[in-house]
Design an enzyme around this catalytic site. Structure first.
Site, PDB file in Angstrom:
ATOM      1  N   GLY A 115       4.229 -43.880 -75.053  1.00 60.27           N
ATOM      2  CA  GLY A 115       4.839 -43.274 -73.857  1.00 60.27           C
ATOM      3  C   GLY A 115       5.073 -44.283 -72.747  1.00 60.27           C
ATOM      4  O   GLY A 115       4.877 -43.986 -71.575  1.00 60.27           O
TER       5      GLY A 115
ATOM      6  N   SER B  91      -1.460 -42.620 -75.272  1.00 63.45           N
ATOM      7  CA  SER B  91      -2.865 -42.740 -74.922  1.00 63.45           C
ATOM      8  C   SER B  91      -3.002 -43.338 -73.528  1.00 63.45           C
ATOM      9  O   SER B  91      -2.627 -44.499 -73.314  1.00 63.45           O
ATOM     10  CB  SER B  91      -3.565 -43.631 -75.962  1.00 63.45           C
ATOM     11  OG  SER B  91      -4.767 -44.112 -75.433  1.00 63.45           O
TER      12      SER B  91
ATOM     13  N   LYS C 282      20.917 -54.446 -57.864  1.00 64.74           N
ATOM     14  CA  LYS C 282      20.876 -55.832 -58.341  1.00 64.74           C
ATOM     15  C   LYS C 282      22.293 -56.306 -58.662  1.00 64.74           C
ATOM     16  O   LYS C 282      22.979 -55.702 -59.494  1.00 64.74           O
ATOM     17  CB  LYS C 282      19.990 -55.899 -59.602  1.00 64.74           C
ATOM     18  CG  LYS C 282      19.985 -57.245 -60.285  1.00 64.74           C
ATOM     19  CD  LYS C 282      19.123 -57.258 -61.530  1.00 64.74           C
ATOM     20  CE  LYS C 282      19.321 -58.531 -62.322  1.00 64.74           C
ATOM     21  NZ  LYS C 282      18.625 -58.532 -63.610  1.00 64.74           N
TER      22      LYS C 282
HETATM   23  P1  FAD Z   1       4.455 -50.184 -73.773  1.00 71.21           P
HETATM   24  O1  FAD Z   1       4.807 -50.066 -72.349  1.00 71.21           O
HETATM   25  O2  FAD Z   1       3.379 -51.138 -74.158  1.00 71.21           O
HETATM   26  O3  FAD Z   1       4.056 -48.742 -74.268  1.00 71.21           O
HETATM   27  C1  FAD Z   1       3.354 -48.535 -75.466  1.00 71.21           C
HETATM   28  C2  FAD Z   1       2.896 -47.107 -75.533  1.00 71.21           C
HETATM   29  O4  FAD Z   1       2.283 -46.898 -76.787  1.00 71.21           O
HETATM   30  C3  FAD Z   1       1.880 -46.738 -74.466  1.00 71.21           C
HETATM   31  O5  FAD Z   1       2.141 -45.446 -73.989  1.00 71.21           O
HETATM   32  C4  FAD Z   1       0.574 -46.757 -75.233  1.00 71.21           C
HETATM   33  O6  FAD Z   1      -0.380 -45.911 -74.676  1.00 71.21           O
HETATM   34  C5  FAD Z   1       1.056 -46.249 -76.583  1.00 71.21           C
HETATM   35  N1  FAD Z   1       0.146 -46.569 -77.674  1.00 71.21           N
HETATM   36  C6  FAD Z   1      -0.135 -47.767 -78.189  1.00 71.21           C
HETATM   37  N2  FAD Z   1      -1.037 -47.659 -79.163  1.00 71.21           N
HETATM   38  C7  FAD Z   1      -1.320 -46.344 -79.280  1.00 71.21           C
HETATM   39  C8  FAD Z   1      -2.181 -45.591 -80.099  1.00 71.21           C
HETATM   40  N3  FAD Z   1      -2.986 -46.165 -81.008  1.00 71.21           N
HETATM   41  N4  FAD Z   1      -2.208 -44.267 -79.939  1.00 71.21           N
HETATM   42  C9  FAD Z   1      -1.422 -43.648 -79.020  1.00 71.21           C
HETATM   43  N5  FAD Z   1      -0.592 -44.310 -78.213  1.00 71.21           N
HETATM   44  C10 FAD Z   1      -0.552 -45.651 -78.338  1.00 71.21           C
HETATM   45  N6  FAD Z   1      12.203 -55.512 -69.558  1.00 71.21           N
HETATM   46  C11 FAD Z   1      13.304 -55.428 -68.790  1.00 71.21           C
HETATM   47  O7  FAD Z   1      14.275 -54.788 -69.205  1.00 71.21           O
HETATM   48  N7  FAD Z   1      13.348 -56.034 -67.573  1.00 71.21           N
HETATM   49  C12 FAD Z   1      12.323 -56.778 -67.103  1.00 71.21           C
HETATM   50  O8  FAD Z   1      12.397 -57.288 -65.988  1.00 71.21           O
HETATM   51  C13 FAD Z   1      11.186 -56.941 -67.921  1.00 71.21           C
HETATM   52  N8  FAD Z   1      10.148 -57.701 -67.551  1.00 71.21           N
HETATM   53  C14 FAD Z   1       9.097 -57.908 -68.398  1.00 71.21           C
HETATM   54  C15 FAD Z   1       8.097 -58.818 -68.085  1.00 71.21           C
HETATM   55  C16 FAD Z   1       7.064 -59.060 -68.985  1.00 71.21           C
HETATM   56  C17 FAD Z   1       6.017 -60.060 -68.653  1.00 71.21           C
HETATM   57  C18 FAD Z   1       6.995 -58.348 -70.196  1.00 71.21           C
HETATM   58  C19 FAD Z   1       5.863 -58.567 -71.143  1.00 71.21           C
HETATM   59  C20 FAD Z   1       7.984 -57.433 -70.509  1.00 71.21           C
HETATM   60  C21 FAD Z   1       9.044 -57.220 -69.637  1.00 71.21           C
HETATM   61  N9  FAD Z   1      10.076 -56.353 -69.969  1.00 71.21           N
HETATM   62  C22 FAD Z   1      11.171 -56.257 -69.170  1.00 71.21           C
HETATM   63  C23 FAD Z   1       9.989 -55.553 -71.174  1.00 71.21           C
HETATM   64  C24 FAD Z   1       9.600 -54.125 -70.813  1.00 71.21           C
HETATM   65  O9  FAD Z   1       8.401 -54.116 -70.087  1.00 71.21           O
HETATM   66  C25 FAD Z   1       9.438 -53.302 -72.073  1.00 71.21           C
HETATM   67  O10 FAD Z   1      10.544 -53.472 -72.889  1.00 71.21           O
HETATM   68  C26 FAD Z   1       9.350 -51.836 -71.745  1.00 71.21           C
HETATM   69  O11 FAD Z   1       8.387 -51.589 -70.786  1.00 71.21           O
HETATM   70  C27 FAD Z   1       9.057 -51.024 -72.979  1.00 71.21           C
HETATM   71  O12 FAD Z   1       7.745 -51.170 -73.384  1.00 71.21           O
HETATM   72  P2  FAD Z   1       7.253 -50.209 -74.545  1.00 71.21           P
HETATM   73  O13 FAD Z   1       7.431 -48.815 -74.100  1.00 71.21           O
HETATM   74  O14 FAD Z   1       7.913 -50.625 -75.809  1.00 71.21           O
HETATM   75  O15 FAD Z   1       5.721 -50.585 -74.682  1.00 71.21           O
END
Ligand code: FAD
Length: 507
Positions: free
Chosen positions: A17, A43, A82
């Protein structure tokens, strides 16, 4: 039997999420409607990556598709506008340039503006950078913002824009949107993934309290860990660190600034680069760095010292491996977000990759037969998109005259992918841009980075030199005058926000 299998999918489970999970949930709920039950498990204990604040213009289409009102969205996410990215100290120390959204100059002939600019520049008749003809930069420098004009005859139609926003607030906003459209949220930690013995497909996931969640299609939005796509299905990972060696980031918010700048700033440092992203309620900062060239503590101190005593939260360290999953869609699982791959946020492309992952999935949406042919097409399209972005990012590291630090010496000397070298060769020798229609970053982006980082063509493109009868100097002068008048008439970015979309968080 085959006919029976052409049955629509009735249950989708999204694991995760963060931005990826809730963007996916919102778009699927809106498109698939009540015929398909969508569940999202996340989570709170594990949490999200919590960064991801800068975007590129296509994000506007994603929000529009969902029917989200822009002012409401900016207000709810503490957002700002932006116009592009200022790159400081990248090509060489003490030098900066702007990568604008939108074009340089304006078309006044069949030959593109930049061909003429190049001709004049190489002949010594223009001393300043091509940035001087960017509306986006003129506005950014003056701290102004207004929406572009749809009238293509106006200079105000030559720029484009995206947003900065608080990624946590965006996910929360989309959660409200998705839940209102029937998405069921489950709080819990996935501790086990069960595969079907015969097909190898994912059958169910088990939570830490013993609940079992079944589905026909699983979307892995679990972040870097890739719980389903890698943990259970072992799709594999293609590592790109030899081209993009940064593998850490320390992120720290600071107090908001008086005037909110309508652009991102990226400053090259000894072992990586630092971002500054202005929001309404705070400023996002981070130092993306390469651990081979700087320790974590030194990177932390470099960032914190550069911000003075204005921290608005604790610094956080994030570790990552640049690259992509070998298969983004494998069996009945599609990885979207960080689980699919990661490229550093130099050009703010991660949320974009999520957006296009979702749109591509919707375009190729499977039925219960889960044809591998669909997965193949999805994977092929996504791989190309990743590789195009990868090449553009590598260009920023490769095209540098800096030799004051190990990282920059390594990057200047490293071999780059053939696909990128081919483009650089064309530009350097002929001033010609090579692009295919699937390119996310179009000509002005490549021009900005090439010229901004010191790759100057040996000659002007041929057509510009042949059309000597076109009154170029006159046209350029009138473009510069129109830009000046247009910027002078615009409100400041802060005024624009105050008037249209001031966030409660800013108070
Ligand atoms: P996450 O935010 O990590 O979410 C993972 C989810 O999975 C969480 O809800 C977690 O609770 C859940 N989860 C994991 N394991 C389990 C489990 N076992 N059981 C239940 N739930 C679980 N993108 C941009 O477009 N612009 C930016 O400026 C930018 N800056 C960034 C800077 C940095 C340093 C980094 C590292 C990334 C950046 N990004 C940027 C990328 C961006 O943050 C991500 O692409 C975006 O937030 C999506 O993340 P996600 O949802 O894939 O993962």
């Amino acid at each position: 039997m085959a006919v029976n299998q052409r049955v629509p999918i009735e249950q989708v489970l999204i694991v995760g999420g963060g931005s990826a999970g809730w963007m996916t949930a919102a778009a699927l709920a809106q498109t698939l409607g009540p015929a398909c039950r969508i569940t999202l498990v996340e989570s709170e204990e594990i949490g999200t990556v919590g960064v991801g604040e800068a975007t590129i213009p296509p994000i506007r289409h994603f929000n529009q598709r969902l029917g989200i009102d822009e002012a409401t969205f900016v207000r709810e996410t503490g957002g700002s506008y932006k116009l592009g990215i200022e790159f400081v100290d990248w090509g060489r120390l003490g030098h900066s340039y702007f990568h604008p959204f939108g074009q340089h100059g304006a078309e006044f002939d069949t030959v593109p503006f930049y061909h003429y600019w190049m001709r004049e520049h190489l002949a010594g008749r223009i001393a300043g950078p091509i940035d001087d003809f960017s509306m986006g930069w003129a506005m950014a420098r003056a701290g102004k913002f207004a929406h572009p004009s749809p009238d293509r005859r106006m200079i105000q139609s030559t720029y484009d824009y995206a947003y900065h926003f608080d990624a946590v607030l965006y996910a929360r906003f989309l959660r409200g949107y998705a839940e209102a459209r029937g998405v069921k949220r489950v709080e819990g930690k996935v501790v086990d993934v069960a595969l079907d013995g015969a097909s190898g497909d994912i059958r169910s996931v088990t939570l830490d309290d013993g609940r079992v969640l079944e589905a026909e299609l699983f979307i892995d939005c679990s972040g870097f860990r890739g719980l389903l796509i890698e943990g259970a299905l072992e799709a594999g990972y293609e590592n790109w660190q030899h081209w993009l060696p940064c593998d850490r980031a320390v992120a720290a918010p600071s107090l908001r600034q008086a005037g909110i700048a309508p652009y991102t700033r990226s400053t090259a440092r000894t072992a990586g680069w630092q971002w500054r992203i202005p929001l309404q309620h705070r400023t996002g900062n981070g130092y993306v760095h390469c651990n081979a060239f700087i320790g974590e503590q030194e990177a932390h101190d470099t960032l914190v010292d550069s911000l003075g005593d204005e921290l608005a939260g604790d610094p956080r360290l994030l570790r990552f491996v640049t690259g992509r999953r070998r298969a983004f869609w494998h069996r009945n699982c599609v990885a979207i977000g960080l689980s699919a791959g990661f490229m550093e946020p130099l050009e703010s492309t991660s949320l974009h990759l999520i957006q296009y992952g979702i749109l591509r999935l919707l375009a190729l949406f499977p039925d219960k037969a889960m044809s591998p042919l669909l997965a193949r097409e999805y994977n092929a399209q996504t791989a190309v998109e990743y590789e195009r972005i990868r090449d553009f990012l590598i260009l920023h590291y490769k095209a540098t005259e800096r030799d004051d630090a190990e990282l920059w010496r390594y990057c200047a000397a490293m071999p780059v992918p053939d696909s990128l070298q081919y483009k650089i060769d064309h530009f350097r020798e002929f001033g010609v841009l090579v692009a295919d229609e699937r390119e996310l970053f179009n000509n002005p982006s490549w021009i900005a980075v090439y010229l901004g980082q010191g790759i100057v063509p040996e000659r002007a493109p041929a057509m510009a030199t042949m059309r000597s009868h076109v009154p170029v100097a006159e046209r350029m002068q009138s473009i510069a005058g129109a830009m000046q008048d247009a910027v002078a008439a615009m409100p400041s970015h802060s005024q624009f926000i105050e008037q249209h979309c001031r966030s409660a968080a800013a108070a």
